[in-house]
Write a protein that holds these residues in place. Structure first.
Motif, PDB file in Angstrom:
ATOM      1  N   TYR A  31      -0.551   4.601  -9.875  1.00 50.67           N
ATOM      2  CA  TYR A  31      -1.283   3.660 -10.711  1.00 50.67           C
ATOM      3  C   TYR A  31      -1.478   2.361  -9.942  1.00 50.67           C
ATOM      4  N   SER A  32      -2.690   1.836  -9.981  1.00 45.64           N
ATOM      5  CA  SER A  32      -2.962   0.571  -9.320  1.00 45.64           C
ATOM      6  C   SER A  32      -4.105  -0.144 -10.018  1.00 45.64           C
ATOM      7  N   ALA A  33      -3.943  -1.449 -10.171  1.00 41.68           N
ATOM      8  CA  ALA A  33      -5.049  -2.284 -10.626  1.00 41.68           C
ATOM      9  C   ALA A  33      -5.453  -3.249  -9.515  1.00 41.68           C
ATOM     10  N   PHE A  34      -4.544  -3.486  -8.566  1.00 36.32           N
ATOM     11  CA  PHE A  34      -4.821  -4.468  -7.518  1.00 36.32           C
ATOM     12  C   PHE A  34      -4.516  -3.991  -6.104  1.00 36.32           C
ATOM     13  N   GLY A  35      -3.692  -2.979  -5.953  1.00 36.49           N
ATOM     14  CA  GLY A  35      -3.286  -2.556  -4.622  1.00 36.49           C
ATOM     15  C   GLY A  35      -4.311  -1.682  -3.937  1.00 36.49           C
ATOM     16  N   PRO A  36      -4.134  -1.494  -2.637  1.00 37.31           N
ATOM     17  CA  PRO A  36      -5.059  -0.639  -1.890  1.00 37.31           C
ATOM     18  C   PRO A  36      -4.961   0.815  -2.349  1.00 37.31           C
ATOM     19  N   GLU A  94       3.906  -7.954  -7.637  1.00 35.49           N
ATOM     20  CA  GLU A  94       4.783  -9.078  -7.972  1.00 35.49           C
ATOM     21  C   GLU A  94       5.919  -9.254  -6.973  1.00 35.49           C
ATOM     22  N   TYR A  95       6.479  -8.146  -6.472  1.00 34.83           N
ATOM     23  CA  TYR A  95       7.661  -8.247  -5.623  1.00 34.83           C
ATOM     24  C   TYR A  95       7.431  -7.945  -4.146  1.00 34.83           C
ATOM     25  N   ASP A  96       6.682  -6.877  -3.835  1.00 36.61           N
ATOM     26  CA  ASP A  96       6.620  -6.550  -2.405  1.00 36.61           C
ATOM     27  C   ASP A  96       5.339  -5.871  -1.932  1.00 36.61           C
ATOM     28  N   ASP A  97       4.301  -5.871  -2.731  1.00 34.51           N
ATOM     29  CA  ASP A  97       3.012  -5.295  -2.310  1.00 34.51           C
ATOM     30  C   ASP A  97       3.143  -3.895  -1.720  1.00 34.51           C
ATOM     31  N   ARG A  98       3.837  -3.047  -2.435  1.00 30.79           N
ATOM     32  CA  ARG A  98       3.964  -1.631  -2.088  1.00 30.79           C
ATOM     33  C   ARG A  98       3.938  -0.834  -3.382  1.00 30.79           C
ATOM     34  N   ALA A 135      11.238   5.881  -2.312  1.00 31.33           N
ATOM     35  CA  ALA A 135      11.324   4.923  -3.410  1.00 31.33           C
ATOM     36  C   ALA A 135      10.180   3.919  -3.344  1.00 31.33           C
ATOM     37  N   ARG A 136       9.694   3.679  -2.129  1.00 23.94           N
ATOM     38  CA  ARG A 136       8.579   2.760  -1.904  1.00 23.94           C
ATOM     39  C   ARG A 136       7.574   3.430  -0.970  1.00 23.94           C
ATOM     40  N   ILE A 137       6.306   3.151  -1.192  1.00 21.34           N
ATOM     41  CA  ILE A 137       5.259   3.680  -0.318  1.00 21.34           C
ATOM     42  C   ILE A 137       4.349   2.532   0.096  1.00 21.34           C
ATOM     43  N   ASP A 138       4.200   2.395   1.408  1.00 26.05           N
ATOM     44  CA  ASP A 138       3.291   1.399   1.969  1.00 26.05           C
ATOM     45  C   ASP A 138       1.955   2.057   2.251  1.00 26.05           C
ATOM     46  N   LEU A 139       0.891   1.336   1.969  1.00 25.69           N
ATOM     47  CA  LEU A 139      -0.449   1.768   2.312  1.00 25.69           C
ATOM     48  C   LEU A 139      -1.131   0.571   2.946  1.00 25.69           C
ATOM     49  N   SER A 140      -1.366   0.670   4.240  1.00 23.34           N
ATOM     50  CA  SER A 140      -1.974  -0.444   4.959  1.00 23.34           C
ATOM     51  C   SER A 140      -3.017   0.089   5.930  1.00 23.34           C
ATOM     52  N   TYR A 141      -3.722  -0.818   6.573  1.00 22.51           N
ATOM     53  CA  TYR A 141      -4.835  -0.440   7.430  1.00 22.51           C
ATOM     54  C   TYR A 141      -4.815  -1.232   8.733  1.00 22.51           C
ATOM     55  N   PRO A 142      -3.750  -1.123   9.523  1.00 22.03           N
ATOM     56  CA  PRO A 142      -3.726  -1.854  10.792  1.00 22.03           C
ATOM     57  C   PRO A 142      -4.794  -1.311  11.739  1.00 22.03           C
ATOM     58  N   GLY A 143      -5.545  -2.197  12.325  1.00 21.36           N
ATOM     59  CA  GLY A 143      -6.584  -1.786  13.260  1.00 21.36           C
ATOM     60  C   GLY A 143      -7.669  -0.928  12.633  1.00 21.36           C
ATOM     61  N   GLY A 144      -7.788  -0.982  11.287  1.00 21.87           N
ATOM     62  CA  GLY A 144      -8.821  -0.216  10.611  1.00 21.87           C
ATOM     63  C   GLY A 144      -8.472   1.230  10.322  1.00 21.87           C
TER      64      GLY A 144
END
Length: 162
Positions: A31-36, A94-98, A135-144
């Motif tokens: 579920y996401s309203a703001f995250g990637p 709110e806490y860690d953007d994951r 417990a946590r999942i990161d979704l990021s886009y380093p270098g595209g």
């Protein structure tokens, strides 16, 4: 983020659910309203929306879970108990953007056990870590490039997928 950005949320500020599978083919519901949102989910918004609508009709217990009050909650999100269902994750701006896991099913549902539209949506996003260990999942886009990683605790960022 804009709608043209491949890595953007498809409806920034509004509820969006997306689905994924882990290497054991267990299903995760995010579920996401703001995250990637992963590029595959973002490119197939209608598929994700159709799957979510079907899941809400068949399994309303997977949605709209109640969390305890902030004073009673031991972590950033209270755990939700499910008998049979997907692993549940929510974006934690709110806490860690994951993404934070807040629901662990007693009997995880497999993609092969889902009706066609649900299975098709889940199979669009495959991760290479197990939901039960993340417990946590990161979704990021380093270098595209899309980068999904699962961490067993809030401090560790392991099991990375380039």
């Amino acid at each position: 983020m804009t709608a043209q950005n491949t890595f953007a949320h498809p409806r920034w500020g509004l509820e969006f659910h997306w689905w994924a599978v882990d290497p054991a083919r267990r299903v995760g519901l995010f579920y996401s309203a703001f995250g990637p949102v992963p590029a595959a989910a973002n490119a197939h918004v209608v598929v994700m929306d159709d799957a979510t609508a079907q899941a809400k009709a068949l399994h309303p217990e997977w949605f709209g879970t109640q969390h305890c009050s902030d004073d009673e909650c031991p972590e950033t999100h209270c755990p939700v108990e499910l008998n049979r269902g997907p692993y549940l994750f929510t974006w934690d701006e709110e806490y860690d953007d994951r993404y934070t896991r807040y629901g662990v099913p007693k009997a995880p549902v497999l993609a092969s056990e889902l009706p066609g539209r649900l299975a098709a949506a889940a199979l669009l996003v495959e991760v290479d870590f197990l939901f039960e260990q993340a417990a946590r999942i990161d979704l990021s886009y380093p270098g595209g490039r899309e980068f999904l990683s699962g961490a067993a605790t809030t401090g560790s960022r392991s099991h990375q997928r380039p």
